[in-house]
Write a protein that holds these residues in place. Structure first.
Motif, PDB file in Angstrom:
ATOM      1  N   PRO A  67       1.021  -1.251   0.416  1.00  0.00           N
ATOM      2  CA  PRO A  67       0.223   0.349  -0.519  1.00  0.00           C
ATOM      3  C   PRO A  67       0.767   1.396   0.093  1.00  0.00           C
ATOM      4  O   PRO A  67       2.012   1.233   0.717  1.00  0.00           O
ATOM      5  N   TYR A  68       0.624   2.479  -0.738  1.00  0.00           N
ATOM      6  CA  TYR A  68       0.799   3.421  -0.896  1.00  0.00           C
ATOM      7  C   TYR A  68      -0.014   4.476  -0.583  1.00  0.00           C
ATOM      8  O   TYR A  68      -1.005   4.750  -1.222  1.00  0.00           O
ATOM      9  N   THR A  69       0.654   5.642  -0.254  1.00  0.00           N
ATOM     10  CA  THR A  69       0.102   7.048  -0.247  1.00  0.00           C
ATOM     11  C   THR A  69       0.730   7.781  -1.127  1.00  0.00           C
ATOM     12  O   THR A  69       1.641   8.252  -1.007  1.00  0.00           O
ATOM     13  N   PHE A  70      -0.358   8.739  -1.086  1.00  0.00           N
ATOM     14  CA  PHE A  70       0.297  10.892  -1.683  1.00  0.00           C
ATOM     15  C   PHE A  70       0.437  11.746  -0.738  1.00  0.00           C
ATOM     16  O   PHE A  70      -0.686  11.739   0.027  1.00  0.00           O
ATOM     17  N   ILE A  71       1.429  12.258  -0.921  1.00  0.00           N
ATOM     18  CA  ILE A  71       1.215  14.029  -0.047  1.00  0.00           C
ATOM     19  C   ILE A  71       2.030  14.472  -1.332  1.00  0.00           C
ATOM     20  O   ILE A  71       2.400  14.593  -2.273  1.00  0.00           O
ATOM     21  N   ASP A  72       1.316  16.058  -0.950  1.00  0.00           N
ATOM     22  CA  ASP A  72       1.492  16.853  -1.986  1.00  0.00           C
ATOM     23  C   ASP A  72       1.041  17.408  -3.361  1.00  0.00           C
ATOM     24  O   ASP A  72       0.855  18.277  -3.721  1.00  0.00           O
ATOM     25  N   THR A  73       1.197  16.046  -3.481  1.00  0.00           N
ATOM     26  CA  THR A  73       1.050  15.886  -5.179  1.00  0.00           C
ATOM     27  C   THR A  73      -0.386  14.104  -4.811  1.00  0.00           C
ATOM     28  O   THR A  73      -0.252  14.001  -4.714  1.00  0.00           O
ATOM     29  N   ASN A  74      -1.357  14.644  -5.919  1.00  0.00           N
ATOM     30  CA  ASN A  74      -1.699  13.791  -6.439  1.00  0.00           C
ATOM     31  C   ASN A  74      -1.762  13.109  -7.514  1.00  0.00           C
ATOM     32  O   ASN A  74      -2.254  13.665  -8.450  1.00  0.00           O
ATOM     33  N   ILE A  75      -2.268  11.975  -7.533  1.00  0.00           N
ATOM     34  CA  ILE A  75      -2.659  11.371  -9.156  1.00  0.00           C
ATOM     35  C   ILE A  75      -3.556  10.420  -8.972  1.00  0.00           C
ATOM     36  O   ILE A  75      -3.536   9.153  -8.816  1.00  0.00           O
ATOM     37  N   GLU A  76      -4.317  10.762  -9.872  1.00  0.00           N
ATOM     38  CA  GLU A  76      -5.324  10.429  -9.290  1.00  0.00           C
ATOM     39  C   GLU A  76      -6.305   9.352 -10.106  1.00  0.00           C
ATOM     40  O   GLU A  76      -6.611   8.352  -9.299  1.00  0.00           O
ATOM     41  N   GLU A  77      -5.042   8.491 -10.928  1.00  0.00           N
ATOM     42  CA  GLU A  77      -5.920   7.752 -11.848  1.00  0.00           C
ATOM     43  C   GLU A  77      -4.649   6.480 -11.142  1.00  0.00           C
ATOM     44  O   GLU A  77      -3.377   5.381 -11.874  1.00  0.00           O
ATOM     45  N   ASN A 125      -4.114   3.719  -7.531  1.00  0.00           N
ATOM     46  CA  ASN A 125      -4.477   2.824  -6.509  1.00  0.00           C
ATOM     47  C   ASN A 125      -3.691   3.310  -4.955  1.00  0.00           C
ATOM     48  O   ASN A 125      -4.356   2.274  -4.358  1.00  0.00           O
ATOM     49  N   ALA A 126      -3.332   4.802  -5.220  1.00  0.00           N
ATOM     50  CA  ALA A 126      -3.243   4.547  -4.049  1.00  0.00           C
ATOM     51  C   ALA A 126      -4.242   4.875  -2.507  1.00  0.00           C
ATOM     52  O   ALA A 126      -5.325   4.831  -2.963  1.00  0.00           O
ATOM     53  N   LEU A 127      -3.316   4.389  -1.411  1.00  0.00           N
ATOM     54  CA  LEU A 127      -4.652   4.846  -0.997  1.00  0.00           C
ATOM     55  C   LEU A 127      -5.747   5.427  -0.142  1.00  0.00           C
ATOM     56  O   LEU A 127      -6.193   5.502   0.570  1.00  0.00           O
ATOM     57  N   THR A 128      -4.472   7.053  -0.323  1.00  0.00           N
ATOM     58  CA  THR A 128      -5.577   8.122   0.499  1.00  0.00           C
ATOM     59  C   THR A 128      -4.127   8.424  -0.641  1.00  0.00           C
ATOM     60  O   THR A 128      -3.650   9.480  -0.777  1.00  0.00           O
ATOM     61  N   PHE A 129      -4.288  10.492  -0.241  1.00  0.00           N
ATOM     62  CA  PHE A 129      -3.786  11.291  -0.858  1.00  0.00           C
ATOM     63  C   PHE A 129      -4.427  12.437   0.757  1.00  0.00           C
ATOM     64  O   PHE A 129      -5.450  13.233   0.390  1.00  0.00           O
ATOM     65  N   ILE A 130      -3.953  13.388   0.713  1.00  0.00           N
ATOM     66  CA  ILE A 130      -3.574  14.303   1.617  1.00  0.00           C
ATOM     67  C   ILE A 130      -2.979  15.434   1.039  1.00  0.00           C
ATOM     68  O   ILE A 130      -2.291  15.078   1.602  1.00  0.00           O
ATOM     69  N   GLY A 131      -4.012  16.764   0.652  1.00  0.00           N
ATOM     70  CA  GLY A 131      -3.254  17.776   0.057  1.00  0.00           C
ATOM     71  C   GLY A 131      -3.851  18.604  -0.282  1.00  0.00           C
ATOM     72  O   GLY A 131      -5.195  19.192   0.053  1.00  0.00           O
ATOM     73  N   GLU A 132      -3.743  19.452  -1.162  1.00  0.00           N
ATOM     74  CA  GLU A 132      -4.207  20.652  -1.607  1.00  0.00           C
ATOM     75  C   GLU A 132      -4.847  20.773  -3.202  1.00  0.00           C
ATOM     76  O   GLU A 132      -4.238  19.195  -4.141  1.00  0.00           O
ATOM     77  N   ASN A 133      -5.970  20.811  -2.801  1.00  0.00           N
ATOM     78  CA  ASN A 133      -6.190  20.659  -4.456  1.00  0.00           C
ATOM     79  C   ASN A 133      -5.464  21.944  -5.157  1.00  0.00           C
ATOM     80  O   ASN A 133      -5.947  23.480  -5.679  1.00  0.00           O
ATOM     81  N   ALA A 134      -4.457  21.616  -5.742  1.00  0.00           N
ATOM     82  CA  ALA A 134      -3.853  22.695  -7.025  1.00  0.00           C
ATOM     83  C   ALA A 134      -4.741  22.803  -7.556  1.00  0.00           C
ATOM     84  O   ALA A 134      -4.373  24.183  -8.345  1.00  0.00           O
ATOM     85  N   ARG A 135      -5.444  22.205  -8.526  1.00  0.00           N
ATOM     86  CA  ARG A 135      -6.210  23.735  -9.077  1.00  0.00           C
ATOM     87  C   ARG A 135      -7.104  24.667  -8.621  1.00  0.00           C
ATOM     88  O   ARG A 135      -6.622  25.935  -9.093  1.00  0.00           O
ATOM     89  N   LYS A 136      -7.584  24.265  -7.511  1.00  0.00           N
ATOM     90  CA  LYS A 136      -8.597  25.408  -6.725  1.00  0.00           C
ATOM     91  C   LYS A 136      -7.252  25.871  -6.356  1.00  0.00           C
ATOM     92  O   LYS A 136      -8.403  27.497  -5.845  1.00  0.00           O
ATOM     93  N   SER A 150      -1.083  29.015   1.366  1.00  0.00           N
ATOM     94  CA  SER A 150      -0.314  27.550   1.892  1.00  0.00           C
ATOM     95  C   SER A 150      -1.234  26.695   1.892  1.00  0.00           C
ATOM     96  O   SER A 150      -1.755  26.665   2.131  1.00  0.00           O
ATOM     97  N   GLN A 151      -0.353  25.020   1.711  1.00  0.00           N
ATOM     98  CA  GLN A 151      -1.670  23.606   2.454  1.00  0.00           C
ATOM     99  C   GLN A 151      -0.959  23.309   3.784  1.00  0.00           C
ATOM    100  O   GLN A 151      -0.964  22.028   3.409  1.00  0.00           O
ATOM    101  N   ARG A 152      -0.082  24.273   4.226  1.00  0.00           N
ATOM    102  CA  ARG A 152      -0.033  23.308   5.819  1.00  0.00           C
ATOM    103  C   ARG A 152       0.854  21.728   5.329  1.00  0.00           C
ATOM    104  O   ARG A 152       0.424  20.587   5.763  1.00  0.00           O
ATOM    105  N   PRO A 153       2.147  21.830   4.663  1.00  0.00           N
ATOM    106  CA  PRO A 153       3.003  20.775   4.845  1.00  0.00           C
ATOM    107  C   PRO A 153       3.098  20.305   5.665  1.00  0.00           C
ATOM    108  O   PRO A 153       3.120  18.195   6.327  1.00  0.00           O
ATOM    109  N   VAL A 154       3.543  20.359   7.283  1.00  0.00           N
ATOM    110  CA  VAL A 154       4.385  19.566   8.392  1.00  0.00           C
ATOM    111  C   VAL A 154       2.437  18.761   8.819  1.00  0.00           C
ATOM    112  O   VAL A 154       2.738  17.580   8.847  1.00  0.00           O
TER     113      VAL A 154
END
Length: 350
Positions: free
Chosen positions: A152-162, A164-175, A308-312
């Motif tokens: 299993p793997y997760t993403f931070i800072d950036t998401n790849i929608e396509e 099978n990442a378990l979860t992504f926590i971070g900024e909605n970059a488009r917004k 800011s997207q609160r990286p910590v």
């Protein structure tokens, strides 16, 4: 099945698939055809399947290996010092379990370096992985390997929608890009041009900068926006001072109507340094992320706003979600967007 504990085996028999396929669907790991996944989930719901957390805990290990692959924090790329702070905070919540965390750091925008660190990561055989997927193509290749290994793997800072990442926590970059545009729309004179600076090599492969740029430009495509000046985009492939200064000198020589600058990455302070040295502090400057060097120029008034997207906080939450999945079988939401904070000199200290 009233009065009977529903097992993964029961769901597999009903669905006509293997136990391994059911396990991958229920634990959201590995690739499964959409139709099969939908069928398995429907049967699990119909049978009122409940995971046996207690039984799993009895055979669970007491320690877990968590790999973290992030850009290396060097030179003017100090933003990546922030995420390990959050991961270390997350480790404090793992008692009575033990989290063995190992970092695999690659040079920013260096695809070959990413691949080498990814190989080392797989050789370490982690139980779970936290990835900053800055380089899209190389990250997707790594994800395919992890899917095949059922890691299993997760993403931070950036998401790849396509993925099978378990979860992504971070900024909605488009917004995030649209937020920057809305600030520029108010801060820059109506008929002045706006410069968008991307400090990146091969920007087409850098997901979050692309999405921010898309959001930024989409804002000004909407009717009724105040600023009607040109939107000039420049890509600086080299992060070194000389390369940035030479590029910007050419831009300002050929574009005399620039009233503001949006920097799409955390290296906003590099542009602030340029403006200070070239006596262009009057230009309206907006960028990303609150950390020491950016904060310094915000206090001086050269940077007007930071987003800011609160990286910590983001890294701490990501670590906890991954660890709880490994140790307690709790499946997090697929996406959890962080608040987008707008920081100026008035609220910097808070």
């Amino acid at each position: 099945m009233p009065g009977k504990t529903v097992r993964i085996k029961d769901i597999a028999l009903k669905a006509g698939v293997s136990i391994g396929t059911v396990d991958r669907v229920l634990h959201n790991r590995g690739e499964v055809k959409a139709a099969t996944k939908e069928k398995v989930l429907a049967i699990a719901k119909k049978l009122n399947y409940q995971p046996n957390i207690a039984a799993r805990a009895l055979k669970s290990p007491t320690s877990y290996k968590i790999a973290v692959i992030l850009p290396r924090s060097t030179g003017n790329n100090l933003f990546w010092e922030e995420h390990p702070k959050g991961i270390e905070l997350g480790k404090e919540s793992t008692t009575p379990f033990i989290a063995n965390v190992k970092y695999f750091n690659y040079e920013m925008h260096n695809a070959d370096d990413f691949k080498q660190e990814a190989l080392k990561l797989i050789e370490w055989k982690p139980d779970g992985i936290i990835i900053a997927p800055i380089l899209k193509n190389e990250t997707i290749a790594l994800c395919h390997e992890l899917d095949a290994l059922s890691i299993p793997y997760t993403f931070i800072d950036t998401n790849i929608e396509e993925s099978n990442a378990l979860t992504f926590i971070g900024e909605n970059a488009r917004k995030g890009g649209r937020v920057a545009a809305s600030i520029m729309d108010v801060g820059v004179e109506q008929d002045k041009d706006i410069l968008i600076v991307n400090i990146a090599k091969d920007i087409d492969n850098v997901i979050h900068l692309n999405l921010r740029n898309q959001g930024f430009m989409s804002y000004f495509m909407d009717p009724g926006k105040r600023n009607i000046g040109l939107k000039i985009t420049v890509e600086v492939p080299s992060g070194d001072r000389q390369g940035i200064y030479e590029t910007l000198d050419r831009v300002f020589k050929n574009n005399l109507n620039i009233g503001g600058i949006m920097v799409s990455s955390a290296r906003t302070f590099v542009i602030a340094e340029y403006l200070k040295e070239r006596n262009l502090e009057h230009l309206f400057l907006v960028g990303y992320e609150v950390y020491e060097k950016n904060s310094q120029y915000l206090k001086e008034g050269i940077i007007n706003f930071l987003i800011s997207q609160r990286p910590v906080d983001q890294a701490e939450k990501t670590f906890k979600r991954l660890f709880n999945y490994l140790a307690h079988n709790t499946t997090p939401d697929k996406i959890e967007y962080q608040p987008i904070d707008i920081i100026n000199i008035e609220n910097l200290e808070s």
